[in-house]
Design a protein around this motif. Structure first.
Motif, PDB file in Angstrom:
ATOM      1  N   UNK A   1       0.672  -1.371   0.090  1.00 57.39           N
ATOM      2  CA  UNK A   1       0.599   0.046  -0.138  1.00 57.39           C
ATOM      3  C   UNK A   1       1.047   1.122   0.130  1.00 57.39           C
TER       4      UNK A   1
ATOM      5  N   UNK B   1       2.282   1.796  -3.352  1.00 55.67           N
ATOM      6  CA  UNK B   1       1.171   2.877  -4.494  1.00 55.67           C
ATOM      7  C   UNK B   1       1.034   3.741  -3.913  1.00 55.67           C
ATOM      8  N   UNK B   2       1.005   4.655  -2.835  1.00 56.89           N
ATOM      9  CA  UNK B   2       0.854   5.785  -1.819  1.00 56.89           C
ATOM     10  C   UNK B   2       1.861   6.796  -2.212  1.00 56.89           C
TER      11      UNK B   2
ATOM     12  N   UNK C   1       1.745   9.211  -5.432  1.00 53.76           N
ATOM     13  CA  UNK C   1       0.894  10.392  -5.006  1.00 53.76           C
ATOM     14  C   UNK C   1       1.127  11.360  -4.444  1.00 53.76           C
ATOM     15  N   UNK C   2       2.011  11.021  -3.683  1.00 56.82           N
ATOM     16  CA  UNK C   2       2.048  12.308  -2.029  1.00 56.82           C
ATOM     17  C   UNK C   2       2.957  11.434  -1.317  1.00 56.82           C
TER      18      UNK C   2
ATOM     19  N   UNK D   1      -0.410   8.692   7.956  1.00 56.56           N
ATOM     20  CA  UNK D   1      -0.651   7.903   6.982  1.00 56.56           C
ATOM     21  C   UNK D   1      -0.925   6.960   7.529  1.00 56.56           C
TER      22      UNK D   1
ATOM     23  N   UNK E   1      -3.441   5.641   9.581  1.00 57.42           N
ATOM     24  CA  UNK E   1      -4.750   5.177   9.256  1.00 57.42           C
ATOM     25  C   UNK E   1      -4.150   3.900   8.453  1.00 57.42           C
ATOM     26  N   UNK E   2      -3.473   3.738   8.086  1.00 60.90           N
ATOM     27  CA  UNK E   2      -2.819   2.454   7.897  1.00 60.90           C
ATOM     28  C   UNK E   2      -3.013   1.563   8.971  1.00 60.90           C
TER      29      UNK E   2
END
Lengths: 302, 408
Positions: free
Chosen positions: B347, B350-351, B354-355, B361, B364-365
């Motif tokens: 994950x 992938x993230x 993009x940021x 973060x 939240x994972x």
């Protein structure tokens, strides 16, 4: 503030969302409420092409289908907010950002829905209702109490597995029925219609009791996967308390046992040959080695 | 003897076989058949016992009579346990009755050795054949096989089962000589090698269009931990060999358990269950996180740390490799960070395209920040150098000393 009825499922929510998007209504101005009659006041989209042009990504659709099964009514607004960000605010890859505040909430709802579908497949316990005297076809029924609206998504599994028997799964949040032809759904009911015990439940409890190893008690691990909320519809759950209580005593008993001496080898030609083989060095490859083994075993008592 | 007594005795006799999987079978269902059953995908645990083990299959011995004398086993010939034997029809009926009520995913069938290996295997195969051919049962079947049985019989078993297995029991021949005198490492490995060959052959045939062929898709095995002085390095070295050269799907590590019929040869004390847990964690590191056995254990340290999980223990021994930059590190390097599992690593990858990843973060994972912070660098966090160098870092992660019970 616009009041919108999302309906009961993904399809009805999607219809409402399409209209809102093409009208450009931002998420902060929508109040999602199930109010009968409200939906009919909205005009179906005058410009269906505008919606198609929005290009909603497939990963959003899959997630939304699952999230719509969740019992938390905030799901409708959450999904609309994510959809708005994707289509109107240029965040096309938003669903790949699992750590985003909105996406992580939606993913958690999806995870709970999927988990409960899995628990449906695991914990539904059928009872035999009757057997057709002519065809021999059996009829089964089960009662389950899910938190979420998973009956439609979760029961095709039973159609594939139990295709050749008739069955029904009753829940307060919807019922499913299979008669060998079609999988049908009906409204939920509030009480368990199959309270009577099934003839195999005693055998199942015997099995459950016997397969448990009292020398290893790990109640937390058990409860993490089989939460207490499911226990009242599982025939074996009633045994759990007594099994845990007895375990300490049973283990103490094992430690107190006298050690058993080894009994001598019985006269058995096969055992004798095993002993011979262990003394022969096996240096050939697997196939040659096997013919040696077969030869040694083939003579006599086989 | 009535069915209930047989069931009590022969389920009790089967409980020490840890294998519980009902996954990995080829996809089937009963829509075009006459019976019941479906398989495919992940397995399903229909219940859990208070020992934390899942109940996925009806796990039985066909009989608990046995001519072998494996000292850790309750069914050995020197045991005074009450003996019983099922008829094939009894097992078939129980399997189907339980299956239709959705209590189980299928059948796990083993047996004590009676008369000889081939005779025993034939009896076991009858049950599976009846289920498949008479009742068109398409649920999961796991059959235990005996290494000394003829290869033809083992292959017949593989045609009716989704998984077959042979228990290695112990990692060295020396241990077997002491505790399981009828078993032999070389013969067991030979049988496993033959099974591997047949599994691959079946897979090739299916890929080349033979859709009617039904065949087991994998083999697994079990070892007993703590019955003798075998070290964790012995076990993991053997597992590594089995995964690589024998394409084993799973190795089950079963902590030696006291039994109601103890033997003079065995220790009365069971190993701590934590040891079994650490072995599974180490096994996962080997299979999914790219660790080699020599990294997890060394000749000076042949047993796993009971206090710390093996990944964290490795990180503490290799502090020079940290902190890792979450924005730039490769997947292999990220898999080494304590507190990051495979899913979260993927994950994060992938993230981060993009940021920029921040601590919030990770939170939240559902990554444990306390665990990860000394080893990881984000755009808003850089661990202080002193934190990584300090010996107190280990103390941070070690479990709190337990208050001893005053009255044992």
């Amino acid at each position: 503030m616009k009041s919108v009825d999302p309906g009961e499922n993904f399809e009805s929510w999607r219809e409402a969302a399409k209209i809102l998007l093409t009208d450009g209504v931002p998420p902060g101005e929508v109040l999602w409420e199930n109010t009968p009659g409200l939906f009919s006041e909205m005009n179906l989209a005058e410009n269906p092409e505008t919606y198609a042009a929005l290009k909603v990504p497939a990963d959003f659709v899959e997630m939304a289908r699952n999230v719509c099964c969740h019992c938390d009514p905030s799901k409708w607004g959450l999904l609309y907010r994510i959809l708005w960000r994707i289509t109107k605010e240029g965040e096309r890859k938003l669903c790949a950002i699992a750590s985003d505040a909105d996406v992580s909430k939606a993913l958690m709802m999806q995870k709970n829905v999927r988990r409960e579908i899995h628990k449906l497949h695991a914990f539904v316990r059928f009872k035999l209702i009757d057997t057709d005297k002519e065809t021999g076809r059996e009829r089964y029924a089960a009662w389950f109490e899910p938190d979420h609206y998973i009956v439609e998504a979760g029961t095709p599994f039973f159609r594939n597995r139990f295709a050749n028997m008739n069955w029904s799964v009753f829940t307060p949040k919807g019922c499913a029925h299979w008669d060998g032809g079609r999988l049908m759904f009906s409204a939920g009911i509030s009480e368990n219609p199959v309270e009577h015990p099934d003839a195999l439940e005693a055998a199942w409890r015997t099995y459950y009791r016997s397969i448990f190893n009292p020398a290893r008690v790990k109640v937390k691990a058990m409860q993490a996967e089989m939460p207490k909320k499911y226990w009242k519809n599982l025939p074996e759950a009633g045994l759990i308390g007594e099994l845990i209580e007895e375990s300490r005593q049973r283990v103490r008993g094992m430690h107190g046992e006298e050690l058993r001496p080894a009994k001598p080898m019985p006269r058995n030609a096969y055992l004798g040959r095993l002993r011979e083989m262990s003394e022969v060095a096996i240096c050939a490859g697997p196939l040659e080695g096997q013919s040696l083994v077969s030869k040694l075993l083939a003579t006599g008592d086989v | 003897m009535n069915l209930e007594s047989k069931l009590t005795i022969l389920a009790d006799a089967a409980k020490y076989d840890a294998s519980c999987a009902s996954s990995g079978a080829q996809k089937t269902n009963s829509r075009d058949g006459k019976g019941v059953g479906s398989t495919g995908g992940a397995g399903i645990c229909h219940s859990y016992a208070p020992d934390g083990r899942c109940i996925s299959l009806l796990k039985l011995l066909l009989t608990n009579s046995c001519i072998y004398d494996c000292h850790y086993c309750i069914n050995r010939r020197s045991s005074n346990v009450r003996r019983a034997v099922f008829t094939a029809d009894e097992v078939v009926k129980l399997t189907l009755d339980f299956y239709k009520r959705n209590y189980i995913e299928g059948l796990f069938l083993s047996s004590g050795i009676i008369r000889n290996a081939d005779h025993t295997m034939e009896q076991v195969v009858v049950v599976a054949r009846t289920l498949r051919e008479v009742h068109d049962f398409r649920g999961y079947i796991h059959l235990k096989t005996i290494p000394e049985a003829s290869p033809e019989l083992i292959e017949t078993a593989a045609r009716y089962a989704d998984r077959i297995s042979i228990n290695l029991e112990l990692p060295t021949q020396e241990s077997l000589n002491l505790l399981a005198p009828e078993k032999n490492m070389a013969r067991t490995k030979q049988a496993m090698g033959r099974i591997r060959f047949k599994l691959e052959e079946a897979k090739d045939r299916k890929q080349n269009g033979d859709t009617k062929l039904r065949h087991a898709t994998g083999q697994s095995t079990q070892v007993i931990v703590g019955a003798d002085a075998s070290t964790d390095a012995d076990f993991l070295g053997r597992s590594d060999e089995l995964y690589r050269s024998y394409k084993m799907r799973r190795v089950y590590y079963s902590a030696f358990s006291p039994i109601p019929e103890p033997s003079v040869i065995l220790p009365l004390k069971a190993p701590p269950l934590m040891r079994e847990h650490r072995l599974y964690q180490a096994d996962w590191l080997m299979r999914f996180y790219g660790f080699g056995t020599k990294e997890i254990l060394t000749p000076e340290m042949p047993n796993l740390d009971l206090e710390l999980d093996p990944k964290l223990a490795w990180a503490l021994r290799n502090r020079q490799d940290f902190p890792v930059d979450v924005q730039k590190a490769t997947r292999e390097v990220m898999l080494r960070v304590p507190g990051l599992g495979v899913r979260n690593v993927d994950r994060i990858i992938r993230i981060r395209r993009l940021k920029k990843i921040r601590l919030e973060d990770l939170a939240r994972l559902r990554v444990s920040l306390a665990k990860v912070q000394p080893f990881l660098m984000t755009v808003d966090h850089n661990p202080a150098r002193y934190l990584l160098d300090s010996d107190r870092l280990r103390a941070r992660f070690a479990p709190q000393p337990q208050q001893l019970e005053l009255f044992q």
